[in-house]
Scaffold this active site. Structure first.
Site, short mmCIF file in Angstrom:
data_model
loop_
_atom_site.label_atom_id
_atom_site.label_comp_id
_atom_site.label_asym_id
_atom_site.label_seq_id
_atom_site.Cartn_x
_atom_site.Cartn_y
_atom_site.Cartn_z
N THR A 123 -1.20 -20.65 8.06
CA THR A 123 -1.06 -20.78 9.49
C THR A 123 -2.39 -20.52 10.19
OG1 THR A 123 1.20 -20.04 9.39
CG2 THR A 123 0.06 -19.58 11.44
N ARG A 151 14.57 -24.60 8.45
CA ARG A 151 13.94 -23.27 8.26
C ARG A 151 12.85 -23.04 9.30
NH1 ARG A 151 8.50 -21.20 7.26
NH2 ARG A 151 8.69 -19.28 6.08
N VAL A 152 12.87 -21.86 9.89
CA VAL A 152 11.81 -21.45 10.81
C VAL A 152 11.17 -20.21 10.22
CG1 VAL A 152 11.38 -20.46 13.09
CG2 VAL A 152 12.87 -22.46 12.86
N GLY A 153 9.85 -20.14 10.26
CA GLY A 153 9.15 -19.00 9.69
C GLY A 153 8.82 -17.93 10.72
N ASP A 154 7.89 -17.10 10.37
CA ASP A 154 7.49 -15.99 11.25
C ASP A 154 6.61 -16.45 12.42
OD1 ASP A 154 5.50 -16.66 9.31
OD2 ASP A 154 4.40 -14.86 9.87
N THR A 174 -0.21 -14.35 8.45
CA THR A 174 -0.07 -15.59 7.69
C THR A 174 0.57 -15.23 6.35
OG1 THR A 174 -1.20 -17.57 6.89
CG2 THR A 174 -2.36 -15.49 6.63
N GLY A 175 1.07 -16.26 5.68
CA GLY A 175 1.70 -16.02 4.38
C GLY A 175 3.18 -16.34 4.44
N GLY A 177 6.54 -16.33 5.50
CA GLY A 177 7.07 -15.85 6.77
C GLY A 177 8.27 -14.93 6.62
N1 ASP Z 1 3.72 -17.92 7.87
C1 ASP Z 1 3.99 -19.33 7.80
C2 ASP Z 1 5.47 -19.57 7.58
O1 ASP Z 1 6.09 -18.81 6.88
C3 ASP Z 1 3.25 -20.01 6.73
C4 ASP Z 1 1.79 -19.74 6.68
O2 ASP Z 1 1.29 -18.71 7.02
O3 ASP Z 1 1.09 -20.64 6.25
O4 ASP Z 1 5.97 -20.53 8.09
#
Ligand code: ASP
Length: 264
Positions: A123, A151-154, A174-175, A177
Site C-alpha cells: 500500500t 474483501r476490504v483490508g485495513d 502496510t502488509g 490487512g
Molecule cells: N494492507 C493492504 C491490505 O491488506 C495491503 C498492502 O499493504 O499492500 O489490503
C-alpha cells in the site's frame, strides 16, 4: 495520486492485481489534523480513490462509502470512471486461477529471488506535516491480490491502516490487512506515542502485538510508519524489506525500517 495513475504498479490503483474473480477493487482513506476523515472501499473503475475519499470527508457528513454506493456518489460528484485493460495483469490472474491457491505473503517486490509469492501487496501510506505543524495522512491500495471478491483490508479503515490525531501524531500501515485490523494497528501506534513512546518504539510495540496475537505467524509482512507532532518519525516491520521515503525542505531519501525477522 501519482502512484494511483502508474499503470505499471501492481498494488495501488487501476493497474493493481485483481481479486479472485478478476475485479480490481480499490480502498483508500484520508484523515486530517482534527481527526476529520473520509474513506472509500471496494471501489471499481476510478483512477483516484484517494481523491474520492477526500471528497467524502469534505462534502458529506459521513466517513466511509463502499462499493456501488461509493461509485454512484463519485459519479454524481464530478469523478469519472475509467476502464483499463492490462494484458500482463490478465495473464497473472489466469496463471493464478490454475491453482487458485491463496496465500498472503510478504511484500514481493522486496523479496529475495524465489522468496516472493503470487500475492503482491504494498500500500501507499503517506504522513504529512505542513509549515504550521498541521498533520494529515492518507492510504491507497488495490489490496491483496486474488482476495475474495468483497474483501476490504485495513487501508481504508480509520484506526487500522491510518490514524491521525494532530495532538499527538500520525501512523499508517502496510502488509496483511487482517493482522492490522485485528489489532487496530495505526491507532495503537498513535496511542502509544501519546503515552510517551518514541515513534520507533511505538511501531515496534504494534508489530509485537501482531506477533503476540498470532502465535506461529510466518511469511506475512506488517509494517508501521509513525510521525510525531514534533517531527520525529520511525518505522518498524515484521520482516526486512519495508522501506519508506522521507521528504523535508532539505532531505529526500529512502530509509529501511527496523525489523524483527529476516528471510530464512
Ligand atoms: N494492507 C493492504 C491490505 O491488506 C495491503 C498492502 O499493504 O499492500 O489490503
Amino acid at each position: 495520486m501519482v502512484v494511483e495513475s502508474d499503470m505499471s504498479n501492481r498494488s495501488v490503483g487501476l493497474g493493481g492485481l485483481p481479486d479472485r474473480d478478476g475485479h480490481v477493487t480499490l480502498d483508500a482513506c484520508i484523515q486530517d489534523h482534527d481527526c476529520r476523515a473520509g474513506s472509500v472501499a471496494f471501489l471499481e473503475h476510478f483512477e483516484h480513490p484517494v481523491s474520492i475519499a477526500r471528497a467524502v470527508m469534505e462534502r458529506t457528513p459521513h466517513v466511509m462509502l463502499v462499493g456501488e454506493g461509493a461509485a454512484q456518489w463519485a459519479l454524481a460528484n464530478g469523478f469519472s470512471e475509467r476502464t483499463v485493460r492490462i494484458p500482463e495483469v490478465t495473464e497473472r490472474w489466469k496463471e493464478w486461477l490454475r491453482t487458485s491457491e491463496y496465500r498472503p505473503g510478504v511484500n514481493n517486490e522486496n523479496a529475495p529471488a524465489g522468496k516472493g509469492d503470487a500475492t503482491d501487496h504494498d500500500t501507499i501510506g503517506m504522513l504529512a506535516m505542513d509549515a504550521q505543524g498541521r498533520m494529515a495522512g492518507s492510504c491507497t491500495t488495490s489490496g491483496l491480490a486474488f482476495k475474495i471478491h468483497g474483501r476490504v483490508g485495513d487501508s481504508p479503515i480509520i484506526g487500522a491502516g491510518l490514524f491521525v490525531d494532530g495532538d499527538v501524531g500520525a501512523a499508517c500501515a502496510t502488509g496483511t490487512g487482517e493482522l492490522v485490523m485485528r489489532t487496530a494497528g495505526s491507532h495503537s501506534v498513535v496511542e502509544l506515542m501519546r503515552q510517551g513512546m518514541e515513534p520507533l518504539e511505538a511501531c515496534r510495540e504494534a508489530v509485537d502485538r501482531v506477533l503476540r496475537k498470532h502465535p506461529g505467524l510466518t511469511g506475512q509482512q506488517v509494517g508501521f510508519l509513525a510521525l510525531r507532532r514534533d517531527g520525529a518519525f520511525g518505522a518498524h516491520s515484521i520482516y526486512n524489506g519495508f522501506n519508506y521515503a522521507i521528504t523535508t525542505a532539505d532531505r529526500h531519501e529512502l530509509q529501511d525500517a527496523a525489523f524483527v525477522r529476516t528471510w530464512q
